[in-house]
Design an enzyme around this catalytic site. Structure first.
Site, PDB file in Angstrom:
ATOM      1  N   GLU A 191      -3.634   6.902   6.938  1.00 23.92           N
ATOM      2  CA  GLU A 191      -4.639   7.503   6.062  1.00 23.92           C
ATOM      3  C   GLU A 191      -5.637   8.281   6.903  1.00 23.92           C
ATOM      4  OE1 GLU A 191      -6.682   4.519   3.877  1.00 23.92           O
ATOM      5  OE2 GLU A 191      -5.089   4.188   2.422  1.00 23.92           O
ATOM      6  N   ARG A 204      -3.780 -10.362  -6.008  1.00 23.29           N
ATOM      7  CA  ARG A 204      -4.034 -11.783  -5.744  1.00 23.29           C
ATOM      8  C   ARG A 204      -5.513 -12.069  -5.962  1.00 23.29           C
ATOM      9  NH1 ARG A 204      -6.804 -11.119  -1.010  1.00 23.29           N
ATOM     10  NH2 ARG A 204      -6.146  -9.405   0.327  1.00 23.29           N
ATOM     11  N   HIS A 264     -12.546  -3.757  10.281  1.00 25.82           N
ATOM     12  CA  HIS A 264     -11.954  -3.602   8.946  1.00 25.82           C
ATOM     13  C   HIS A 264     -11.853  -4.924   8.194  1.00 25.82           C
ATOM     14  CE1 HIS A 264     -11.025   0.265  10.633  1.00 25.82           C
ATOM     15  NE2 HIS A 264     -10.268  -0.297  11.540  1.00 25.82           N
ATOM     16  N   LYS A 275       0.839  -1.203   0.000  1.00 28.34           N
ATOM     17  CA  LYS A 275       0.000   0.000   0.000  1.00 28.34           C
ATOM     18  C   LYS A 275       0.868   1.245   0.000  1.00 28.34           C
ATOM     19  CE  LYS A 275      -3.583  -2.420   2.636  1.00 28.34           C
ATOM     20  NZ  LYS A 275      -2.860  -3.690   2.766  1.00 28.34           N
TER      21      LYS A 275
END
Length: 739
Positions: free
Chosen positions: A224, A316, A259, A132
């Site tokens: 973030e 993936r 999450h 990320k």
């Protein structure tokens, strides 16, 4: 467009559970041999491969098992060992599945360098987007070069190289709260923490690092801005070796807990043709930017105004890929097959030509929903629940289901599972044990079908989130769809749990009666002599009837090691003379209408109370704990999905429980599940305040923090690195005596 094909003959799957079986299903269909790694130490001993083998071979899957017992649970993270095993067993390709090393570019490179075909995107694409951190850096440079033309919208954050806590603190102040800490590698909600207050920041960083290191072997983090009112929508992309990229529509994964996705569906309830075009084109643009090959997912968040922002690329196969397979017209796309064929050198055009139904373009049809069945306790903060699965039967009394069936006939239910009855769910791995996927012509039809399947899904021996999922699907906000955001479960979880409790209370008395008459009938069946004499007979007559007392303990929701007298139900009944299959309880007649043995001690039981029929799945289980003989009765109400784990008590055992209850030390804290102690920050004798962290423990890749529930002095019975079983004493906390 010329393409060169290199046929694959033998695939190594360095993964476990349902994804290993899923990949093997397609490999078998294509005539390709498949081998999976299994760790006998953590997967139930040397017989684990035999249990799995009989399971998958029964579904026409050919899957060999490579056993390794001389290493720890990091077997699936040991790239050198995996490559060595692949070559030793003459494999010519590696399919990593998802999780573990599936997004590790060094592992992909190592496979290719050793002559193995890597079934997935090339190592450079994984390096660019599997992290990320790196993916955000690449897209920031891309946007700067575009200067406002076709930019990829990004969430404000920090993805720099420095991993110093001071740097994170400075960047958090710049981004603003709430802030999301994320593992740079991997996915599945692992290594993610939301920070809403500055005093939570350092402990959240440490916890996220530990979880990321354990799950992915990489402790790097990014930050973030945490967006509250958003939906999570992802696009399935497929690329070949010749620069072609197509999309296979979107999946909505908004329903998340911690999450982690627990419900996925397609199409998204908010999707419009215009929004789909914009999002899919952005996804294809990103895929072409990194020369993506194989199947992958570009994830976005969408706000209430319809603005979307790039989240990450999963390089993936996704856990929720069956949703896409179900909504493509005719259910005739197998994403694992496409992964294998693209790795062999086939182009997308050639793959589409194999399916005349698509006319060189995938087409969506109907609505599909997937739920993830996890071994966890909803009433204990969703703590993982590893243990022995006594019985596993999805869709127990309804229509047949298809195990790993890519194209289920007549729109039947699909179940992708890594467990069978009498198997083990180890504490070292993820708590997800199965996925259930349904299809309907409309979203409402799919919802109703999934609820019916969950109502009749038997999983005895460990607690699961099945009842929780039913209430999620029935919730008005979910059914309406458009105002469903990622904050949904954090806002509605308490009311969902309350609804589960109310549902259980409605049918608990029926469940007790069903278990009572079932146990009574079982006792008669086992008796070799005097079968005509009612169970519990005495020579004391009561209006021509016999009487027996039957105790059931439903203390599964109480604190470990303690039980209050309110947790014991007593069922008084007597057997009317001449009515062998009937008992009387509280002046009500309870008749056994039907009883059928399904496997070993698992039965379907139908009872009649006042003319109303109720159907249950019931299983009796006996085990010895520390020389104590214990009898458990597991019961599932097949009409509502309410599940109970009762303990059958004799009068003597009840007296012992009363004595234990009266003398119980409520200052003890015992392990709620099998775990490994990862941190003990204090010494015995230390004074603590309410809310202080006393220790941290890990189970099923999830870190749990144990906090002080009052002011006092702590005494430890465990240390860092210790492994504990459920119910083991961890510590005591007693009030500090005033001098």
């Amino acid at each position: 467009q010329m393409s060169h094909h290199t046929p694959i003959k033998h695939i190594l799957i360095p993964n476990r559970s349902e994804i290993a079986c899923r990949i093997a299903k397609t490999a078998s269909k294509l005539g390709i041999k498949a081998s999976a790694l299994v760790h006998e130490k953590y997967e139930g001993g040397e017989n684990a491969p035999l249990k799995m083998s009989s399971f998958v071979n029964g579904k026409l899957i050919s899957l060999d098992f490579i056993q390794e017992s001389d290493c720890d649970q990091s077997l699936y993270l040991d790239a050198d060992l995996i490559v060595k095993l692949a070559l030793k067993h003459t494999c010519d390709a590696v399919h990593p599945g998802y999780g573990f090393l599936s997004e590790n570019h060094k592992f992909a490179t190592k496979c290719v360098e050793n002559g193995l075909i890597w079934i997935g995107p090339n190592a450079k694409a994984i390096q660019k987007m599997g992290s990320k951190q790196v993916s955000k850096q690449i897209l920031e440079r891309h946007n700067k070069e575009r200067q406002g033309q076709a930019e990829i919208p990004l969430i404000p954050g920090y993805n720099g190289e420095s991993q110093e806590v001071q740097v994170f603190a400075r960047e958090m102040a710049r981004i603003g709260l709430p802030c999301l800490i994320k593992a740079a590698a991997g996915g599945g909600g692992k290594g993610m923490r939301v920070v809403r207050h500055t005093n939570e920041f350092e402990s959240a960083i440490a916890s996220a690092r530990n979880e990321a290191r354990s799950s992915f072997g990489d402790e790097r983090l990014i930050l973030e801005k945490y967006l509250e009112q958003v939906k999570h929508v992802e696009v399935q992309i497929i690329g070949d070796k010749y620069g072609n990229v197509i999309h296979a529509f979107e999946r909505d994964c908004t329903v998340q807990r911690r999450h982690q996705k627990i419900v996925e569906e397609s199409p998204s309830p908010i999707m419009t043709p215009k929004l789909r075009q914009r999002m899919t084109q952005a996804a294809i643009q990103i895929a072409k930017l990194i020369h993506y090959e194989g199947c992958g997912t570009v994830e976005f968040v969408v706000d209430h105004k319809g603005n979307f922002y790039f989240l990450e690329v999963n390089t993936r196969l996704q856990v929720e890929h069956p949703v896409t397979e179900f909504i493509c017209r005719g259910h005739t796309i197998d994403l694992v097959e496409w992964q294998i064929r693209i790795a062999e050198g086939f182009s997308i055009e050639q793959l589409l030509e194999r399916h005349p139904l698509f006319r060189n373009q995938l087409e969506p049809y109907g609505h599909s929903i997937e739920v993830r069945i996890c071994a966890e306790d909803a009433y204990n903060n969703f703590q993982p629940c590893p243990g022995n699965v006594l019985a596993w039967h999805p869709n127990f009394h309804a229509e047949k289901y298809c195990e790993f069936e890519i194209y289920p006939p007549n729109n039947r239910v699909r179940v992708d599972s890594g467990i069978v009855s009498d198997s083990v769910i180890p504490m070292q791995f993820d708590p997800m044990v199965a996925k259930i996927i349904v299809w309907g012509e409309t979203r409402m039809e799919a919802i109703q079908k999934m609820i019916a399947v969950l109502h009749s899904t038997v999983c005895f021996g460990v607690k699961t989130n099945a009842e929780y999922l039913v209430e999620v699907l029935q919730n008005r906000v979910f059914v309406e769809g458009r105002n469903l955001f990622t904050s949904f479960l954090s806002m509605h979880s308490d009311s969902i749990l309350q609804q589960i409790k109310e549902n259980r209370n409605k049918v608990k008395s029926l469940a007790l009666l069903a278990c009572t008459i079932h146990s009574y009938e079982q006792n008669l069946t086992k008796r070799k002599l005097w079968r005509h004499v009612p169970s519990g007979w005495t020579n004391r007559q009561r209006e021509g009837t016999q009487q027996q007392r039957f105790y059931l303990d439903h203390s599964q929701e109480t604190r470990i090691g303690n039980i209050s007298l309110m947790d014991v139900d007593r069922v008084d009944y007597f057997v009317p003379q001449g009515h062998r299959h009937t008992i009387m309880c509280n002046d009500k007649s309870v008749k056994l209408v039907h009883s059928e043995t399904c496997e070993k001690s698992l039965h379907t039981v139908t009872i009649d109370t006042q003319g109303v029929h109720s159907k249950f799945a019931i299983m009796q289980h006996h085990r010895v704990e520390q020389t104590r003989d214990r009898q458990f009765v597991y019961c599932l109400h097949l009409e509502s999905g309410a599940q109970f784990a009762f303990e059958k008590l004799t009068a003597l055992q009840l007296c012992a429980k009363k004595k234990s209850s009266q003398s119980a030390d409520f200052d003890e804290y015992k392990a709620p599940m099998p775990s490994q102690i990862t941190g003990v920050p204090l010494e015995s004798g230390a004074s603590v305040s309410e809310g202080d962290t006393l220790l941290t423990m890990e189970s099923m890749k999830m870190e749990t923090k144990v906090s002080a529930w009052k002011n006092g002095v702590v005494t430890y019975y465990v240390g860092t690195g210790d492994r504990v079983a459920s119910g083991d004493k961890l510590l005591t906390l007693v009030e500090k005596k005033s001098e």
